[in-house]
Write an enzyme that holds these catalytic residues in place. Structure first.
Site, mmCIF file in Angstrom:
data_model
loop_
_atom_site.group_PDB
_atom_site.id
_atom_site.type_symbol
_atom_site.label_atom_id
_atom_site.label_comp_id
_atom_site.label_asym_id
_atom_site.label_seq_id
_atom_site.Cartn_x
_atom_site.Cartn_y
_atom_site.Cartn_z
ATOM 1 N N ARG A 31 0.714 -1.337 -0.068
ATOM 2 C CA ARG A 31 -0.041 -0.018 -0.059
ATOM 3 C C ARG A 31 0.719 1.179 0.041
ATOM 4 O O ARG A 31 0.717 2.166 -0.820
ATOM 5 C CB ARG A 31 -0.881 -0.012 1.099
ATOM 6 C CG ARG A 31 -2.201 -0.809 1.304
ATOM 7 C CD ARG A 31 -2.947 -0.712 1.956
ATOM 8 N NE ARG A 31 -2.331 -1.159 3.481
ATOM 9 C CZ ARG A 31 -2.863 -0.805 4.463
ATOM 10 N NH1 ARG A 31 -4.036 -0.222 4.731
ATOM 11 N NH2 ARG A 31 -2.287 -1.125 5.791
ATOM 12 N N ASN A 49 -6.063 -2.553 1.921
ATOM 13 C CA ASN A 49 -6.064 -3.889 1.875
ATOM 14 C C ASN A 49 -7.465 -4.359 1.790
ATOM 15 O O ASN A 49 -8.341 -3.802 2.413
ATOM 16 C CB ASN A 49 -5.323 -4.450 3.115
ATOM 17 C CG ASN A 49 -3.737 -4.353 2.749
ATOM 18 O OD1 ASN A 49 -3.328 -4.331 1.820
ATOM 19 N ND2 ASN A 49 -2.989 -4.209 4.134
#
Length: 104
Positions: A31, A49
């Site tokens: 991320r 996520n």
């Protein structure tokens, strides 16, 4: 951001792509890497996520920048092992930056 109709001959205009990345992509800085890479390309949108172990992102911006970001997602950061990237047209725009969102 205003979405403009992309021109397939010149590769100009803006697009939005919703992507879901599969493989070993959580717990490997995916991320944060995505935020850095998207911002380098002046893209807007988000990354997060998912509880199923995938990473999901929305990339908005110039055709070339979004295509470059999708290509980079196939590799990911150093410790990732990407097995598949699903792409579909994004339905959202209006973002002013690229952000990391909480897990869903």
């Amino acid at each position: 951001m205003t979405t403009t109709e992309p021109d397939p001959q010149t590769g100009t205009g803006n697009i939005s792509v919703h992507a879901r990345i599969e493989g070993r992509v959580q717990g490997v800085w995916y991320r944060a890497w995505t935020v850095e890479e998207a911002r380098k390309r002046d893209l807007t949108g988000w990354v997060r996520n998912r509880a199923d172990g995938t990473v999901e992102a929305l990339f908005c911006g110039p055709v070339a920048g979004v295509q470059s970001m999708i290509a980079a997602c196939h590799e990911g950061p150093m410790h990732a092992n990407v097995t598949r990237v699903h792409e579909e047209p994004g339905l959202e725009d209006g973002f002013t930056t690229f952000e990391k969102h909480p897990t869903v």
